[in-house]
Design an enzyme around this catalytic site. Sequence first.
Site: not given
Ligand code: MRU
Length: 355
Positions: A55, A97, A204, A245
């Site tokens: 996240g 990442r 998720q 993101d």
């Molecule tokens: O791969 P992830 O689980 O890190 O991706 C997370 C997302 O795409 C969320 O929607 C985004 O980071 C917003 S979190 C407040």
Amino acid sequence: MMSCPIDPKNIRPIIFLAGKCRMLDQRKLPAEEIWYEYDKYQEVAEAIRSMVVRGAPAIGVAAAIGAWFGARDIETESAEEFMAEFEQVCEQLAATRPTAVNLCWALERMKNFARANLDRSVLELKIGLEFEAMAITEEDERLCRTLGQKGAPLIADGARVLTHCNAGALATGGYGTALGVLRAAVEAGKAISVLADETRPFLQGARLTAWELQKDNIPVTLICDNMAGYLMSKGEIDCVIVGADRIAANGDVANKIGTYTVAVLAKEHGIPFYVAAPLSTIDLSLADGSQIPIEERDAREITHLGENQLAPEGVAVRNPAFDVTPARLVSAIITEAGVVQENYLQGLAGLFNQE
Ligand code: MRU
């Protein structure tokens, strides 16, 4: 590895205390609530890479704490040597990442603090960086609560809201962005219900959004990603809200793979599509979403479910972890500094000028 009680009203994925941090292993939820304790930046980098913590805002918080662990372990009395080694620590954390800009935002903030204080002793720099990491950790939840208040008026009483991925307490310092708006709507007395997309392939939605909303007693119904269109056509979804993101200067939004599909469906059905994100997710240095780096993850996330192989050995696989939703499909971007509903280029830049 350890267990740690979780307050359902105040879920926090990262606890930073007494020179160490604890992180809830989000790969194991909901089956197991396992916490790890870290005090080395390499451990934090691995936790981000392997998605123990995930996240966008949460990995920003984790990176800031990791950067401080790295700073603390640098052995030199020279501020210049300290800075050179600290830059290397930050570089390794930044490489974990690529898509969520909050990671680089937090590391830039840590580096800027160090650069601005190079006239101080190395000990003072280390103490100052610990305070900066603590500030980033605490601010994140506070900003989410403010963002929630700003966005809650967009959610009608009785609304049936679709969300994709997990943009909740687990994805932030606490409270959440998209789910923060929904929590604020509930706190304002609105009776809402949430539809959670399962969010293939990392699940998720099924594992994390369903878990945290259930714990918080917010009604949640789980659906497969390919069901949203049908439910929209039946009039069973009133609005969509997701996190982000990275948001480019023109309002294009990178978020979990599948978000773009949901946005196109929402447009077709005349359903508002909201994005909730803190200012640290907005990257004004990128003119549009085509410039956002998109992480490609391991094929095994698609070919396997846990240890079970689903697809034939050797099949070619694509696994982009994010997609980009063009600004024209976004009804509003909700931030802690305000809500922008049109002309994103001017509106988003304007949010920073208010600071
Ligand atoms: O791969 P992830 O689980 O890190 O991706 C997370 C997302 O795409 C969320 O929607 C985004 O980071 C917003 S979190 C407040």
